[in-house]
Enzyme design. Sequence first.
Site, short mmCIF file in Angstrom:
data_model
loop_
_atom_site.label_atom_id
_atom_site.label_comp_id
_atom_site.label_asym_id
_atom_site.label_seq_id
_atom_site.Cartn_x
_atom_site.Cartn_y
_atom_site.Cartn_z
N TRP A 192 -3.05 -2.41 -1.71
CA TRP A 192 -2.86 -3.25 -2.08
C TRP A 192 -3.07 -4.80 -1.85
O TRP A 192 -2.47 -4.58 -0.62
CB TRP A 192 -1.16 -3.51 -2.48
N GLU B 156 15.80 -23.15 -13.34
CA GLU B 156 15.02 -21.41 -13.11
C GLU B 156 16.39 -20.09 -12.52
O GLU B 156 16.42 -19.24 -13.52
CB GLU B 156 14.64 -21.27 -11.22
N HIS C 249 23.92 -38.74 -20.09
CA HIS C 249 22.54 -39.07 -21.31
C HIS C 249 22.62 -38.04 -22.56
O HIS C 249 21.61 -37.97 -22.62
CB HIS C 249 21.60 -39.64 -20.80
N ARG D 164 4.06 0.81 -6.84
CA ARG D 164 3.81 0.18 -6.02
C ARG D 164 3.22 -0.76 -6.81
O ARG D 164 2.71 -1.63 -5.11
CB ARG D 164 3.66 0.64 -4.34
N ASN E 230 -0.75 0.56 6.23
CA ASN E 230 0.65 -0.66 5.25
C ASN E 230 0.58 -2.06 6.22
O ASN E 230 1.62 -1.69 7.28
CB ASN E 230 1.08 0.34 4.46
N GLY E 231 0.48 -2.74 5.94
CA GLY E 231 0.70 -3.77 6.22
C GLY E 231 0.43 -4.75 7.20
O GLY E 231 -1.13 -5.03 6.26
N CYS F 156 0.72 -1.49 0.13
CA CYS F 156 -0.14 -0.06 0.02
C CYS F 156 0.89 0.96 0.31
O CYS F 156 2.25 0.66 0.11
CB CYS F 156 -0.61 -0.16 0.90
N LYS G 269 4.06 -8.93 -18.57
CA LYS G 269 4.30 -9.44 -16.54
C LYS G 269 3.33 -10.93 -16.21
O LYS G 269 3.32 -11.50 -15.80
CB LYS G 269 4.64 -8.58 -16.34
N GLU H 202 16.09 -15.57 -20.07
CA GLU H 202 14.68 -14.50 -20.55
C GLU H 202 14.70 -13.04 -20.24
O GLU H 202 14.36 -12.10 -20.54
CB GLU H 202 13.63 -14.79 -19.28
N LYS I 186 16.19 -17.38 -15.70
CA LYS I 186 16.45 -16.04 -15.69
C LYS I 186 16.90 -15.56 -16.15
O LYS I 186 17.00 -14.60 -17.22
CB LYS I 186 16.98 -16.09 -13.98
C1 AGP Z 1 9.15 -16.12 -14.93
O1 AGP Z 1 10.28 -14.94 -14.91
C2 AGP Z 1 8.61 -15.47 -15.84
N1 AGP Z 1 7.80 -13.95 -15.80
C3 AGP Z 1 7.67 -16.53 -16.99
O2 AGP Z 1 7.86 -17.75 -16.11
C4 AGP Z 1 6.18 -16.92 -15.15
O3 AGP Z 1 6.58 -17.46 -13.97
C5 AGP Z 1 5.22 -17.22 -16.36
O4 AGP Z 1 4.61 -16.42 -16.47
C6 AGP Z 1 3.82 -17.45 -14.83
O5 AGP Z 1 3.51 -16.40 -14.57
P1 AGP Z 1 2.22 -16.10 -13.22
O6 AGP Z 1 3.07 -16.91 -11.73
O7 AGP Z 1 1.76 -15.09 -13.05
O8 AGP Z 1 1.22 -17.28 -13.49
#
Ligand code: AGP
Length: 611
Positions: free
Chosen positions: A74, A484, A507, A27, A100-101, A2, A606, A491, A488
């Site tokens: 939020w 992961e 393999h 935010r 906020n909290g 928030c 996103k 992407e 990272k």
């Molecule tokens: C992760 O860094 C990416 N932005 C992407 O893989 C993301 O995790 C995926 O699109 C799932 O999104 P969500 O967690 O909002 O469902």
Amino acid sequence: MCGIVGYVGQQEAVPILLDGLQKLEYRGYDSAGLAVISKGKLELRRCQGKLNKLVQRVAQAPLKSLVGLGHTRWATHGRPSEENAHPHTNMDGTLAVVHNGIIENDRVLHMELEKEGYCFASDTDSEVFAHLIDKYYRKGTPLETAVRRAVGRVKGTYALGVVSQREPQKIVAARRGSPLIVGLGQKEFFVASDVPALLAHTREMLYIHDNELVTLTPQGVKITSAAGQVQKRKPEHITWDAIQAEKGGYKHFMLKEIYEQPQVMEDTLRGRVTGLGGEVVLDDANLSAALVKNFRRVFLIACGTSWHAGLVGKFLIESMAGIPTEVDFASEFRYRSPLVDRQSLVVLISQSGETADTLAALQEAKRRKAQTLTICNVVGSSMTREAHGTLYTHAGPEIGVASTKAFTAQLTALHLLALYLGRKSGNLSGAKATAHMDRLRGVPRMLERALKTDAHIQELATKLFKHKDFLYLGRGINYPIALEGALKLKEISYIHAEGYPAGEMKHGPIALIDGRMPVVTIATNSSVLEKVMSNIQEVKTRDGSVLALVTQGNREVRKKADWTIEMSAIEESLSPIVNVIPLQLLAYHVAVKRGCDVDQPRNLAKSVTVE
Ligand code: AGP
């Protein structure tokens, strides 16, 4: 998180409040509101949705005032709505609060206040403050005394602002665990959650510390401790521009969010690991012991980074709850006629709660009569409205497209879920659950230690950023962290990177090994460390180069690897939460060295709301 803004002085308060809230929009929020004292009367304007709706609401009924509070919400407790928007008031509408909290003991206080005749108008935890302060704000009691008594009753975190028409030229604010700053003007003073809200008015700021309370009037600012002692505080002169300020001085939102992870983990644990008999409190999960005892299989369904969290979750749920657990890509799940039925728990893991494939998987699971639960970071998102139960992560809005703090919050939530299922199914003893909770509580400090590898990782990135291919290796519960780490890197730096189970090297992937492809290996202490070390040996004997995550003191690995990143010793099931930190930092610094748009990488969104 928030956003809070407050003003008291000689200017019209409303434009200052609205402008300050606008500067806090980054935010993330779902509703907004403000409270001012106009002609001696407390006036409120609130609405769900974006700030422009609040601006319209105020334009329809203008307000003249020299003091007030604004808030962008939020949601953490209670869906986004006008009733749940802040400010919240006491019953006679003479006092207003913004918060906020997270109040951990809001239920206990809620019941106490209702017993004393207080009626609640919202389903937020924050409204408790309005009635609790009212309870102590007896005739002749200064507002700051009532606020001090009220915050002393609260467990949890707060940045709080309070105004009262009884003392119309005063703002009282307080903080514990959520940020709060005071801006110093000429016969005017400001309070806010963050610097950007105030930069248009002043660069002289006072940072309020935990458990302090601050009183603002046109005559000045007084900071006091929890016991009421006056505290001296030297103003800080802020040199940031507005954009830098939104990122808290960090170069990118992604780096800011990487550094927020210790706090985010604490916020996600808050109020849930009570420690009483090893019980985990998951109020919104809607999973009774009877339901849990009936489960024959758990499905963890997600996309991308959230799917990696699911892979870790499998280890946790199977080891603590003893329930067979499958992990599936959401985009595959509903097309494979999954064997899901009434004895299935289907868990949808999603930061946004809007990913189309994951939402469709949720709907498919419901069609097949499964019990559904979403682990989600956005209150009121589609998945939280459609699932039978929710387990919220409290990561706050994640601005960077590459998910970081939401991922470690998801891992934390999966530990909570595994503990909960273990206890409800009877598979996990109270003693073992309590021991695990104690270890969990210690992890935020280990995240802080992991963040101290940042400068070293930046140097490594300088050596490695020109490579065109990377291989990431991990075993067991850290294999998903290898995936992961590779995701990272690819992407945000657009470098080809693959994650692989280290045991799979022989393999196929071993054919790739040569001096041009760094191999990042998770070689921290574990039940499979010996195996990982022989994989490192395989790479080295083929002129490969190895960057290894090692547990402090492990000289064996240091001898074999070309570069190492030292981690503190940690219990194996908790190691993924910490091991991902250096991999996030490596991806970040490589991408920066390559001049990439770290927060908004090409081709990515996103939230992927299309199939
Ligand atoms: C992760 O860094 C990416 N932005 C992407 O893989 C993301 O995790 C995926 O699109 C799932 O999104 P969500 O967690 O909002 O469902």
